[in-house]
Design a protein around this motif. Structure first.
Motif, PDB file in Angstrom:
ATOM      1  N   ALA A 126       9.342   1.301   2.738  1.00  0.00           N
ATOM      2  CA  ALA A 126       9.998   0.204   2.019  1.00  0.00           C
ATOM      3  C   ALA A 126      10.862  -0.601   2.972  1.00  0.00           C
ATOM      4  N   SER A 127      11.102  -1.834   2.602  1.00  0.00           N
ATOM      5  CA  SER A 127      12.058  -2.677   3.315  1.00  0.00           C
ATOM      6  C   SER A 127      13.391  -2.573   2.587  1.00  0.00           C
ATOM      7  N   PRO A 177       8.196  -6.513  -9.682  1.00  0.00           N
ATOM      8  CA  PRO A 177       7.177  -5.556  -9.241  1.00  0.00           C
ATOM      9  C   PRO A 177       7.467  -5.055  -7.826  1.00  0.00           C
ATOM     10  N   GLY A 178       7.652  -3.754  -7.695  1.00  0.00           N
ATOM     11  CA  GLY A 178       7.898  -3.149  -6.389  1.00  0.00           C
ATOM     12  C   GLY A 178       9.239  -3.495  -5.780  1.00  0.00           C
ATOM     13  N   GLY A 212       0.785  -1.225   0.000  1.00  0.00           N
ATOM     14  CA  GLY A 212       0.000   0.000   0.000  1.00  0.00           C
ATOM     15  C   GLY A 212       0.819   1.279   0.000  1.00  0.00           C
ATOM     16  N   GLN A 213       2.134   1.177  -0.098  1.00  0.00           N
ATOM     17  CA  GLN A 213       2.988   2.367  -0.016  1.00  0.00           C
ATOM     18  C   GLN A 213       3.629   2.760  -1.349  1.00  0.00           C
ATOM     19  N   ASP A 214       3.179   2.163  -2.448  1.00  0.00           N
ATOM     20  CA  ASP A 214       3.813   2.403  -3.744  1.00  0.00           C
ATOM     21  C   ASP A 214       3.896   3.887  -4.106  1.00  0.00           C
ATOM     22  N   LYS A 215       2.778   4.578  -4.043  1.00  0.00           N
ATOM     23  CA  LYS A 215       2.753   5.994  -4.429  1.00  0.00           C
ATOM     24  C   LYS A 215       3.585   6.849  -3.484  1.00  0.00           C
ATOM     25  N   ALA A 216       3.464   6.588  -2.193  1.00  0.00           N
ATOM     26  CA  ALA A 216       4.246   7.357  -1.217  1.00  0.00           C
ATOM     27  C   ALA A 216       5.736   7.090  -1.378  1.00  0.00           C
TER      28      ALA A 216
END
Length: 196
Positions: free
Chosen positions: A103-104, A76-77, A40-44
């Motif tokens: 992110a990790s 992806p990601g 859920g943090q892709d855009k941020a």
């Protein structure tokens, strides 16, 4: 951090007496880290990377150059992050601080080696073990791929000029990879150079 190939990759020229077809260098003193977007943090994350490093995260397997770091998409990601200025664990620490909660981050500096293979016969050498077409029409500047070479996992990206590729390998297979690489390059002649 010591060279992964210390005592194995000795500077010098092998093969043809004239200009070698391939130049090989282990790239030392790099910072390497993996970056994975949290759910859920892709855009941020994209916004934070743009603000911190001045680059948009690549959405596919290509290299994106930012301030002091390169982001190489490999899933992806997920990205491999490489830095010449934030050496060793400093890169992972910088990413973790600037991208906290988004992110990790995992430091890969001690676990991987990066070799630069360049020269007019670099593609020919790599074609002997890589099932990817490196012709510029299929693999343009900035291209990247996660694959295998001679059954060893690699991340490969084109660095700058044509016929220059950086290859990240696990340090545990670096001696085996070196044997494959030098045997594959022998017919063209190769030169081993050192980096700082």
């Amino acid at each position: 951090m010591p060279f992964a190939l210390h005592g194995i990759a000795n500077p010098g020229r092998v093969g043809k007496a004239d200009t070698p077809g391939v130049t090989i260098a282990e790239r030392a003193n790099l910072g390497l880290a993996t970056l994975a977007a949290r759910k859920g943090q892709d855009k941020a994350l994209t916004a934070a990377v743009r603000e911190a490093y001045g680059v948009d995260l690549p959405a596919k397997s290509v290299t994106a150059r930012g301030k002091s770091v390169n982001f190489i998409g490999y899933g992806p990601g997920q990205w491999l992050v490489v830095s010449e200025t934030l050496a060793h664990e400093a890169l992972a620490e910088d990413l973790a601080t600037r991208l906290k909660g988004l992110a990790s981050v995992s430091d890969q500096s001690g676990g991987r080696a990066v070799l630069r293979v360049s020269g007019p016969r670099a593609r020919d050498v790599l074609a002997k073990g890589l099932a990817v077409d490196l012709d510029p029409r299929a693999f343009p500047a900035g291209g990247a791929v996660t694959s295998t070479i001679s059954h060893m996992g690699v991340q490969l990206w084109q660095e700058g000029e044509a016929d220059s590729y950086d290859i990240a390998i696990f340090r545990s297979v670096s001696a085996s990879f070196w044997r494959w690489l030098t045997a594959s390059a022998a017919e063209y002649g190769y030169e081993v150079v050192t980096t700082s």
